[in-house]
Design an enzyme around this catalytic site. Structure first.
Site, PDB file in Angstrom:
ATOM      1  N   HIS A  72       0.832  -1.187   0.000  1.00 39.01           N
ATOM      2  CA  HIS A  72       0.000   0.000   0.000  1.00 39.01           C
ATOM      3  C   HIS A  72       0.877   1.251   0.000  1.00 39.01           C
ATOM      4  O   HIS A  72       1.759   1.391   0.849  1.00 39.01           O
ATOM      5  CB  HIS A  72      -0.882   0.034   1.252  1.00 39.01           C
ATOM      6  CG  HIS A  72      -1.633  -1.225   1.519  1.00 39.01           C
ATOM      7  ND1 HIS A  72      -2.002  -1.617   2.791  1.00 39.01           N
ATOM      8  CD2 HIS A  72      -2.089  -2.195   0.683  1.00 39.01           C
ATOM      9  CE1 HIS A  72      -2.660  -2.771   2.728  1.00 39.01           C
ATOM     10  NE2 HIS A  72      -2.713  -3.146   1.450  1.00 39.01           N
ATOM     11  N   TYR A 135       3.394   1.959  13.636  1.00 39.19           N
ATOM     12  CA  TYR A 135       3.727   2.991  12.654  1.00 39.19           C
ATOM     13  C   TYR A 135       3.073   4.324  13.022  1.00 39.19           C
ATOM     14  O   TYR A 135       1.941   4.383  13.494  1.00 39.19           O
ATOM     15  CB  TYR A 135       3.355   2.573  11.231  1.00 39.19           C
ATOM     16  CG  TYR A 135       1.915   2.186  10.992  1.00 39.19           C
ATOM     17  CD1 TYR A 135       1.017   3.071  10.407  1.00 39.19           C
ATOM     18  CD2 TYR A 135       1.458   0.906  11.323  1.00 39.19           C
ATOM     19  CE1 TYR A 135      -0.292   2.707  10.160  1.00 39.19           C
ATOM     20  CE2 TYR A 135       0.148   0.527  11.080  1.00 39.19           C
ATOM     21  CZ  TYR A 135      -0.722   1.436  10.504  1.00 39.19           C
ATOM     22  OH  TYR A 135      -2.035   1.074  10.272  1.00 39.19           O
TER      23      TYR A 135
END
Length: 480
Positions: A72, A135
Site C-alpha cells: 500500500h 507505525y
C-alpha cells in the site's frame, strides 16, 4: 535484547528508493526486558530524518508467523518499527518519476525502523508469532484519504520480491490478493504548489513560470471566506504561494476599504498561516515596500524596522509578522509591480500614443519590478531553498522616480520624454482621497543576490516589456 548486550548506535542508512531511510535504534536491555526511544524528534531530525509531524500512532498485532500485508502506498509519510517479533519489510516506489518500481527489502526487529515517504508502497511479512508492527503517520486517516491510496500486488513479477515465506503459505487479505500488477499502477503524483491570487499580475506571471502548479483565483479561494480555505484538500500540496491581497491602497483609507483590507491581508492570511502550519507546508507570501515609511536615505534592508504610513502598509506589516511565525516560509517583499494588464507602464504607453502630456510624481523613488522577474525569483527560492525569512526582490539598476519611468516609456516608444511633467506628491493628490506613500521605496537586493539569484536590470525589463509596442506601427492601437 539480552542483559549486558551492547546496543546499536543511533544511525541512518540511505536506500535505493529516494527518501526511504532505515534507522538503527539503540535498544537497552537488562534482566527486566528492554527499552528504546522509538521516535525522538530532536535526535532524529539532527540525524537527517524529516521533521514529519506525526499525528497518529497505530499498532498492527499479528498473531501468526507468515501474516503478509500490502503493498500500500499512502498519501502521507510513515515511520515503521517493530515492538515485538520480527518482520520482513518490502517497499516499492510508486511515485511518478525515474525511481518508479524500485524495490527495497530489509528485516526489521525492535532495533530497526524505516521512514517511508509519501507514495512509497509498504508491505511486510511476519517472521515470528505475536509480532507487533507499529507505525506513525502525519495525516489522519479518512475515507477520502484512503481513496488516494495506490497499490501493487504482493506477487508482482516485475517487483520480484523474494518473500522468505512463499506467499501461497501465508495469511493475506482478499483485498491484497486483488491488487494490480506494477504495469497497471497509476503512479502517485507528487504534492504540488498551490497559488492563490491567480487572476492578478503576479498570478498570471506564475502561470507561465510554474505551469505545473495549481492556480486558484478569488472565485475558488477567497481569503475573506474561511469556507473556501476549508474546502481545499491540503494534503495534495507541499507549497502555497500567496499572491492574493487587497491592494487598493487609496480605498483602504475609507471605512469600508479599511475593513476589507484587514479582512484579506490579516484575518484571512492568519487562517491561511494556521492551515499551512497544521499541514507542514511551505508558505511563500508576497509583501510590499509600503511596510516602510520611506524616510531612510538609502535602500531598505530586510532587517530594517517596519514603520507603515497607511492602512495598506499596516496590514502588510501585520501579515509579515504572521507568516514569520511559520517554520518554513519565504516573505518576498517587492515594490512597483508591473505585469499583464492595466498598470503604470501600460497607462503611460497609452497616453504617449494618444497625445496626452501627463503630470507624474517625481518625489517618490524606487525601482520597477516586473511580474515575470518576480515569478522567476519565487521559483528560484523554492528550488534553491536558502534560509527561511524575508527576501527583497525588485528590478536592479539605478533608482528612478515615477516621472523618470514615464519619460523612459515615452522615449522607448519614440515620443518626446519632455512631454512628461514632474510634480510633487502633494500637488498630484491635491484634493483627492489618497493613502500616504513612502517617498523612498528602494529595497536592498543584497540578500537575494547572495543566494545566487541576479535580479534583472529594471531598465532592460522595461524595454523588453515595451518591445511589442516598439515593433508595432504607430496608430495601431495595440496596448502593453
Amino acid at each position: 535484547m539480552n542483559a549486558g548486550q551492547t546496543p546499536r548506535k543511533l544511525a541512518l542508512r540511505e536506500t535505493a528508493i529516494p527518501g526511504l531511510r532505515i534507522v538503527d535504534l539503540p535498544v537497552h536491555g537488562d534482566n527486566r526486558g528492554w527499552f528504546k526511544e522509538n521516535w525522538q524528534r530532536e535526535k532524529m531530525v539532527a540525524l537527517g530524518l524529516p521533521d514529519f509531524g506525526p499525528v497518529q500512532n497505530n499498532i498492527s498485532f499479528n498473531a501468526m508467523r507468515g501474516t503478509t500485508r500490502g503493498i500500500h502506498a499512502e498519501p502521507w509519510d510513515k515511520y515503521v518499527s517493530v515492538a515485538a517479533g520480527r518482520i520482513f519489510g518490502a517497499w516499492v516506489d510508486l511515485r511518478e518519476g525515474d525511481s518508479f518500481g524500485t524495490v527495497v527489502t530489509a528485516e526489521l526487529d525492535p532495533s530497526t525502523a524505516v521512514f517511508v515517504p509519501r507514495g512509497v508502497g509498504n508491505a511486510y511479512q511476519t517472521l515470528e508469532d505475536g509480532t507487533a508492527y507499529v507505525y506513525l503517520v502525519n495525516e489522519h486517516w479518512s475515507a477520502e484519504a484512503q481513496a488516494a491510496y495506490t497499490f501493487v500486488n504482493l506477487a508482482d513479477e516485475t517487483a520480484g520480491i523474494a518473500w522468505p515465506i512463499p506467499l501461497e503459505h501465508t495469511e493475506r487479505s482478499v483485498r491484497d490478493l486483488g491488487h494490480p500488477r506494477l504495469g497497471e499502477v497509476t503512479p502517485m503524483r507528487p504534492r504540488r504548489t498551490l497559488v492563490l491570487g491567480a487572476d492578478g499580475q503576479l498570478g498570471r506571471a506564475l502561470q507561465s513560470e510554474m505551469p505545473d502548479a495549481d492556480f486558484a483565483g478569488r472565485s475558488r479561494i477567497d481569503l475573506r471566506d474561511p469556507a473556501t480555505l476549508d474546502a481545499v484538500r491540503w494534503s495534495d500540496y507541499d507549497t502555497v504561494i500567496n499572491a492574493a491581497a487587497y491592494t487598493a491602497v487609496d480605498a483602504a483609507e475609507t471605512p469600508e476599504g479599511r475593513a476589507e483590507c484587514w479582512a484579506v491581508n490579516v484575518t484571512g492570511l492568519a487562517e491561511l498561516v494556521a492551515l499551512t502550519a497544521r499541514h507542514r507546508l511551505t508558505l511563500v507570501h508576497v509583501s510590499s515596500d509600503y511596510v516602510f515609511d520611506g524616510m531612510k536615505s538609502g535602500p531598505y534592508a530586510e532587517t530594517d524596522p517596519v514603520a507603515p504610513l497607511g492602512v495598506y502598509g499596516q496590514t502588510k506589516a501585520a501579515g509579515e509578522s504572521l507568516v514569520g511565525l511559520l517554520a518554513d516560509h519565504y516573505i518576498v517583499r517587492t515594490s512597483w509591480v508591473v505585469g499583464d494588464g492595466d498598470n503604470f507602464v501600460s497607462t503611460m504607453a497609452k497616453l504617449a500614443e494618444c497625445g496626452v502630456d501627463p503630470s507624474v510624481v517625481d518625489d517618490q523613488v524606487g525601482r520597477l519590478t516586473f511580474a515575470a522577474d518576480l515569478a522567476a525569483a519565487i521559483r528560484y527560492l523554492l528550488g534553491a531553498r536558502p534560509a527561511r525569512g524575508i527576501y527583497q526582490v525588485t528590478g536592479s539598476g539605478a533608482p528612478s522616480s515615477w516621472a523618470d519611468i514615464a519619460r523612459s516609456v515615452f522615449a522607448l516608444l519614440g515620443h518626446d520624454p519632455a512631454r512628461v511633467t514632474g510634480v510633487s506628491t502633494e500637488y498630484y493628490f491635491g484634493g483627492k482621497q489618497a493613502a500616504p506613500r513612502p517617498r523612498n521605496s528602494l529595497l536592498s537586493l543584497d540578500r537575494i543576490s547572495a543566494t545566487g539569484f541576479a535580479p534583472r536590470d529594471a531598465a532592460d525589463s522595461l524595454a523588453d516589456y515595451l518591445e511589442p509596442l516598439i515593433a508595432a506601427p504607430a496608430g495601431t492601437g495595440q496596448e502593453g
